[in-house]
Design a protein around this motif. Sequence first.
Motif, PDB file in Angstrom:
ATOM      1  N   ALA A  31       0.849  -1.206   0.000  1.00  0.00           N
ATOM      2  CA  ALA A  31       0.000   0.000   0.000  1.00  0.00           C
ATOM      3  C   ALA A  31       0.878   1.247   0.000  1.00  0.00           C
ATOM      4  O   ALA A  31       1.946   1.271   0.616  1.00  0.00           O
ATOM      5  CB  ALA A  31      -0.888  -0.013   1.244  1.00  0.00           C
ATOM      6  N   VAL A  51      -5.454   3.736   6.964  1.00  0.00           N
ATOM      7  CA  VAL A  51      -4.942   2.729   7.900  1.00  0.00           C
ATOM      8  C   VAL A  51      -3.761   3.313   8.669  1.00  0.00           C
ATOM      9  O   VAL A  51      -2.823   3.836   8.067  1.00  0.00           O
ATOM     10  CB  VAL A  51      -4.523   1.448   7.146  1.00  0.00           C
ATOM     11  CG1 VAL A  51      -4.111   0.365   8.128  1.00  0.00           C
ATOM     12  CG2 VAL A  51      -5.667   0.959   6.263  1.00  0.00           C
ATOM     13  N   ILE A  63      -8.030   0.799  11.440  1.00  0.00           N
ATOM     14  CA  ILE A  63      -8.620   1.207  10.156  1.00  0.00           C
ATOM     15  C   ILE A  63      -9.612   2.311  10.484  1.00  0.00           C
ATOM     16  O   ILE A  63     -10.646   2.065  11.112  1.00  0.00           O
ATOM     17  CB  ILE A  63      -9.272   0.006   9.454  1.00  0.00           C
ATOM     18  CG1 ILE A  63      -8.153  -0.999   9.130  1.00  0.00           C
ATOM     19  CG2 ILE A  63     -10.007   0.453   8.178  1.00  0.00           C
ATOM     20  CD1 ILE A  63      -8.574  -2.298   8.564  1.00  0.00           C
ATOM     21  N   PHE A  76      -6.025   2.443   2.369  1.00  0.00           N
ATOM     22  CA  PHE A  76      -6.814   1.252   2.667  1.00  0.00           C
ATOM     23  C   PHE A  76      -6.902   0.417   1.398  1.00  0.00           C
ATOM     24  O   PHE A  76      -7.261   0.916   0.343  1.00  0.00           O
ATOM     25  CB  PHE A  76      -8.207   1.681   3.129  1.00  0.00           C
ATOM     26  CG  PHE A  76      -9.133   0.538   3.394  1.00  0.00           C
ATOM     27  CD1 PHE A  76      -9.054  -0.173   4.575  1.00  0.00           C
ATOM     28  CD2 PHE A  76     -10.097   0.175   2.450  1.00  0.00           C
ATOM     29  CE1 PHE A  76      -9.910  -1.232   4.825  1.00  0.00           C
ATOM     30  CE2 PHE A  76     -10.949  -0.885   2.696  1.00  0.00           C
ATOM     31  CZ  PHE A  76     -10.861  -1.584   3.884  1.00  0.00           C
ATOM     32  N   LEU A  77      -6.554  -0.856   1.514  1.00  0.00           N
ATOM     33  CA  LEU A  77      -6.614  -1.748   0.355  1.00  0.00           C
ATOM     34  C   LEU A  77      -7.864  -2.610   0.449  1.00  0.00           C
ATOM     35  O   LEU A  77      -8.145  -3.192   1.499  1.00  0.00           O
ATOM     36  CB  LEU A  77      -5.380  -2.663   0.318  1.00  0.00           C
ATOM     37  CG  LEU A  77      -4.031  -1.986   0.138  1.00  0.00           C
ATOM     38  CD1 LEU A  77      -2.918  -3.018   0.191  1.00  0.00           C
ATOM     39  CD2 LEU A  77      -3.980  -1.233  -1.186  1.00  0.00           C
ATOM     40  N   LEU A 119       0.732  -6.687   2.985  1.00  0.00           N
ATOM     41  CA  LEU A 119       0.249  -5.869   4.096  1.00  0.00           C
ATOM     42  C   LEU A 119       1.317  -5.758   5.172  1.00  0.00           C
ATOM     43  O   LEU A 119       1.452  -4.740   5.838  1.00  0.00           O
ATOM     44  CB  LEU A 119      -0.988  -6.507   4.746  1.00  0.00           C
ATOM     45  CG  LEU A 119      -2.270  -6.529   3.919  1.00  0.00           C
ATOM     46  CD1 LEU A 119      -3.354  -7.279   4.675  1.00  0.00           C
ATOM     47  CD2 LEU A 119      -2.714  -5.107   3.614  1.00  0.00           C
TER      48      LEU A 119
END
Length: 419
Positions: free
Chosen positions: A118, A141, A155, A187-188, A282
Amino acid sequence: MKILIIGSGGREHALAWKLAQSPRVEKIFCAPGNAGTAQIGENVPLGPEDIAGLVDFARGQGIGLTVVGPDDALAAGIVDAFERAGQRIFGPTAAAARLESSKIFAKDFMRRHGIPTAESREFTDSGEAQAWCRAAKYPLVIKADGLALGKGVVIAETPAAAAEAVHRAMELGVFGEAGRRIVIEEFLQGVECSIHALVDGTGYCLFPDAKDHKRAFEGDTGPNTGGMGTISPSGTLDGPLLEWVKTGVLDRFVAGIQADGLPFRGMLFPGLMITADGPKVLEFNCRFGDPETQVLLRRLQSDLLDLLEACVDGTLDRQQPVWDERAAVCVVLASGGYPGSYEKGKPITGLAEAGALENVVVFHAGTKAAGDRILTNGGRVLGVTALAADTARARELAYGAADGIGFDQMQRREDIGGA
Ligand code: AMP
Ligand code: GLY
């Protein structure tokens, strides 16, 4: 060979269970272990933080290989201390384990070596972080840089929630030093899964994929936990995606550690998000996952000792582990209240009957023996793990076995391995 396993969770019971099947293993010690590891070998009353005591123990007992479970022991330099003492140990040094113990270090590594992750920024100043949050797109995030017992990621859906997360980590210091520096990232959206790969410094040996269920309650709701259950295979990493993970993540990881002179030997366990733009990392974990290990080792047919030794010796290219084609499901039975506060010391019933079922193994996590009874002794108490032709059947078997186990205020998710 005598083996010492460091840690006391379900992961360590699974490691002990699998290593005990090796014809070359003579005796297993677990420090400090749980009631499950005590049934396989001998528990040693030394915690992972007592590095000097563990080195002395390994030397005194003539341990042939020490295997480290938890991340904080790695970050504290347990591997460095064993190596200095000439003791053989499986796991990365503290410098290499920074890939897990510092998210800023990991982000920098990924950026420099072209590993997809990200978009993010690092902050050491809370005012700057707050200003960034006011202008950002949501959700956002926010991650504590250091190890925070799996609680360091927030989050944030709104600017107010982001401001609160930054304030708690950087100004109030709720994660201690771990949260004084933070990473804020996009945010993914996607499906989460993970892989495990033994890395020996110059190559790697990929394990099958697995999927954790991190939230406390059904439908992925409630607070994040250490993991309420796992399945393997996960069904998300098909052929082309898996190829992509090899070339886009693992090949680049191994090239990166070599370019940086980072001697990483141990388990690499990246958390992945499969997004519309392909898989993105992540986080890196530098150890076996818990409860991922429980399902992976149920599927491993080869000798785990051979693999761990090859990893330490830099000869992984000679290993070709064989995996059971069947699916494994692990359902965690936790103490009521976990991951918040919970009571300990509850007698557990039905363990022997559940463990006697064909293709079921009950791994202990937070348990301790008291005379001939087994009592709860932690948040995650047991991992009921079943192997069957497909996930649906493994799930049915695991839940059927778990139905026979009881303790006061037991908590579990009903949807592990569900659609
Ligand atoms: P981590 O410790 O970095 O794996 O984060 C813990 C959990 O937070 C992950 O398992 C994800 O569910 C979630 N998470 C972390 N980073 C992101 C991200 N950039 N986008 C969406 N979810 C994330
Ligand atoms: N189950 C997630 C972890 O071990 O980090």
